[in-house]
Design a protein around this motif. Structure first.
Motif, PDB file in Angstrom:
ATOM      1  N   ASP A   1      33.232  57.646 -16.509  1.00 59.36           N
ATOM      2  CA  ASP A   1      33.584  59.061 -16.142  1.00 59.36           C
ATOM      3  C   ASP A   1      32.521  60.670 -15.631  1.00 59.36           C
ATOM      4  N   THR A   2      31.923  60.228 -16.135  1.00 59.10           N
ATOM      5  CA  THR A   2      30.522  61.584 -16.174  1.00 59.10           C
ATOM      6  C   THR A   2      29.487  59.951 -15.446  1.00 59.10           C
ATOM      7  N   PRO A   3      29.270  60.298 -14.596  1.00 54.63           N
ATOM      8  CA  PRO A   3      28.048  59.007 -13.595  1.00 54.63           C
ATOM      9  C   PRO A   3      26.472  59.376 -14.025  1.00 54.63           C
TER      10      PRO A   3
ATOM     11  N   LEU B   1      24.831  64.760  -3.900  1.00 53.51           N
ATOM     12  CA  LEU B   1      25.584  63.639  -5.254  1.00 53.51           C
ATOM     13  C   LEU B   1      26.219  65.477  -5.709  1.00 53.51           C
ATOM     14  N   GLU B   2      25.529  65.957  -6.562  1.00 57.84           N
ATOM     15  CA  GLU B   2      26.623  67.287  -7.264  1.00 57.84           C
ATOM     16  C   GLU B   2      27.367  68.082  -6.246  1.00 57.84           C
ATOM     17  N   ALA B   3      26.736  68.072  -5.096  1.00 58.06           N
ATOM     18  CA  ALA B   3      27.882  68.618  -3.745  1.00 58.06           C
ATOM     19  C   ALA B   3      29.091  68.086  -3.857  1.00 58.06           C
ATOM     20  N   VAL B   4      29.203  66.449  -3.941  1.00 56.26           N
ATOM     21  CA  VAL B   4      30.076  66.113  -3.752  1.00 56.26           C
ATOM     22  C   VAL B   4      30.891  66.216  -4.920  1.00 56.26           C
ATOM     23  N   LEU B   5      30.502  65.863  -6.401  1.00 58.32           N
ATOM     24  CA  LEU B   5      31.103  66.019  -7.399  1.00 58.32           C
ATOM     25  C   LEU B   5      31.743  67.360  -7.972  1.00 58.32           C
ATOM     26  N   GLY B   6      30.883  67.768  -7.683  1.00 57.77           N
ATOM     27  CA  GLY B   6      31.332  69.450  -8.084  1.00 57.77           C
ATOM     28  C   GLY B   6      31.020  69.718  -9.936  1.00 57.77           C
ATOM     29  N   ARG B   7      29.619  68.884  -9.743  1.00 59.05           N
ATOM     30  CA  ARG B   7      29.489  69.108 -11.010  1.00 59.05           C
ATOM     31  C   ARG B   7      28.634  68.737 -11.184  1.00 59.05           C
ATOM     32  N   PRO B   8      27.116  69.160 -12.008  1.00 59.27           N
ATOM     33  CA  PRO B   8      25.731  68.601 -12.609  1.00 59.27           C
ATOM     34  C   PRO B   8      25.629  67.251 -12.820  1.00 59.27           C
ATOM     35  N   LEU B   9      24.438  66.879 -12.381  1.00 63.39           N
ATOM     36  CA  LEU B   9      24.271  65.432 -12.821  1.00 63.39           C
ATOM     37  C   LEU B   9      22.915  65.431 -13.781  1.00 63.39           C
ATOM     38  N   ALA B  10      23.241  64.638 -14.975  1.00 61.80           N
ATOM     39  CA  ALA B  10      21.665  64.168 -15.370  1.00 61.80           C
ATOM     40  C   ALA B  10      20.969  63.713 -14.745  1.00 61.80           C
ATOM     41  N   VAL B  11      19.203  63.798 -15.184  1.00 64.51           N
ATOM     42  CA  VAL B  11      18.522  61.979 -14.381  1.00 64.51           C
ATOM     43  C   VAL B  11      17.938  61.719 -15.684  1.00 64.51           C
ATOM     44  N   HIS B  12      17.539  60.784 -15.429  1.00 66.95           N
ATOM     45  CA  HIS B  12      17.407  59.689 -16.962  1.00 66.95           C
ATOM     46  C   HIS B  12      16.418  59.173 -16.254  1.00 66.95           C
TER      47      HIS B  12
END
Length: 329
Positions: free
Chosen positions: A181-183, A196-207
């Motif tokens: 649930d946390t991409p 991606l963040e705009a669509v999901l409405g939350r920040p995304l980690a980059v690994h």
């Protein structure tokens, strides 16, 4: 360029027979095989010299086929597929029964995407299945963005090259781990983190590394024959001229901030100010400096936002790991 219908039909027939087809996508050219044919998939690894534990991306014809290739697809993954497919986004999901372990590097996850290229989509439709396709080059080297790049590097090892013209994006797809649930972003690419963040409405980690093996995470990747050295933008000219004086045949990626600078080097590439144009030309620039006989390329990283993040990722991988304590030149 648009491939002829007869060429698309021939390529589909080659895939059905277990052969290898180089196909255009919006990102780079892929080396494709029937994703459900373990022997054909094994040939992809053999031709590329790719480790068999390094998973492939399976290309499918549309988001409506997602459930055919993956199981337990989270709502977030369906949302991203609906918004960005066709397009340069790869989703890592739990492997469906149609996907052999040979295509996943032995993992219980599969990387899936729908390419945004009319020729690739026509081929997928004519073939009627999934196509496992990493970039159509030797493992670790510069990805191809034209059919001629494929022919020059792989030659007769490919059964058929489907020419769809130059690739529009020029760097590989963004890979997102969507198994939960946390991409998170496992490889920056043609879809930006910001989108991606705009669509999901939350920040995304980059690994840079992850528990899930995915394409493009090898320490040295996307690399030309020439050694790549990364320095701060203001040091590009001095580093290049010092290396040239030491006897290197130096290629320079001259950043936009130094567009009017004069540099003594074997070859100079003026980096486009537009990140999209830079991404589209990046691999061609690296190949051209190889062709011009450069043994060292001096470059700087762009601002790591938007497509700049993907470009910086590719340049870091091209530079590869270097022993600690060594000089830049």
């Amino acid at each position: 360029m648009t491939a002829r219908t007869s060429d698309i039909e021939k390529a589909a027939a080659v895939l059905r027979a277990g052969g290898l087809v180089a196909l255009p996508t919006e990102t780079v050219y892929g080396l494709g095989a029937d994703a459900e044919n373990p022997a054909a998939v094994a040939r992809v690894f053999e031709v590329k010299g790719r480790p068999p534990t390094h998973p492939l991306i399976v290309h499918i014809g549309g988001a409506e086929h997602l459930g055919d290739w993956a199981e337990d697809v989270p709502a977030t993954a369906r949302l991203l597929a609906e918004r960005f497919w066709p397009g340069p986004l790869t989703l890592v999901l739990r492997r469906g029964r149609r996907v052999p372990l040979e295509a996943t590097g032995g993992l219980e996850t599969v990387a899936l995407r729908v390419p945004d290229h009319p020729v690739a989509l026509a081929l997928l439709s004519a073939f009627g299945g999934g196509v496992a396709a990493p970039s159509a080059n030797r493992f670790g080297s510069v990805s191809p963005t034209t059919a001629d790049h494929v022919r020059a590097e792989l030659g007769d090892a490919v059964d058929f090259v489907l020419d769809g013209g130059p690739c529009e994006v020029g760097v590989e797809s963004t890979i997102v781990d969507a198994t939960g649930d946390t991409p998170s972003v496992l490889r920056p690419g043609g879809v930006t983190r910001e989108d991606l963040e705009a669509v999901l409405g939350r920040p995304l980690a980059v690994h840079s590394t992850s528990r899930v093996r995915v394409p493009g995470q090898h320490p040295s990747h996307y690399a030309p024959r020439a050694r790549v050295v990364l320095v701060e933008p203001e040091k590009v000219v001095a580093e290049a001229e010092q290396a040239q004086e030491l006897g290197h045949h130096v290629g320079v990626f001259l950043p936009p901030s130094l567009a009017d600078a004069k540099v003594k080097a074997h070859a100079v590439v003026e980096v486009p100010a537009s990140p999209a144009a830079y991404a589209r030309g990046l691999y061609g620039f690296l190949r051209e400096l190889d062709l011009q006989g450069c043994d060292l390329i001096v470059a700087s990283l762009p601002v790591e936002e938007g497509l700049g993040l993907a470009i910086a990722n590719r340049l870091r991988r091209a530079a590869g790991p270097r022993p600690s304590g060594t000089d830049t030149v």
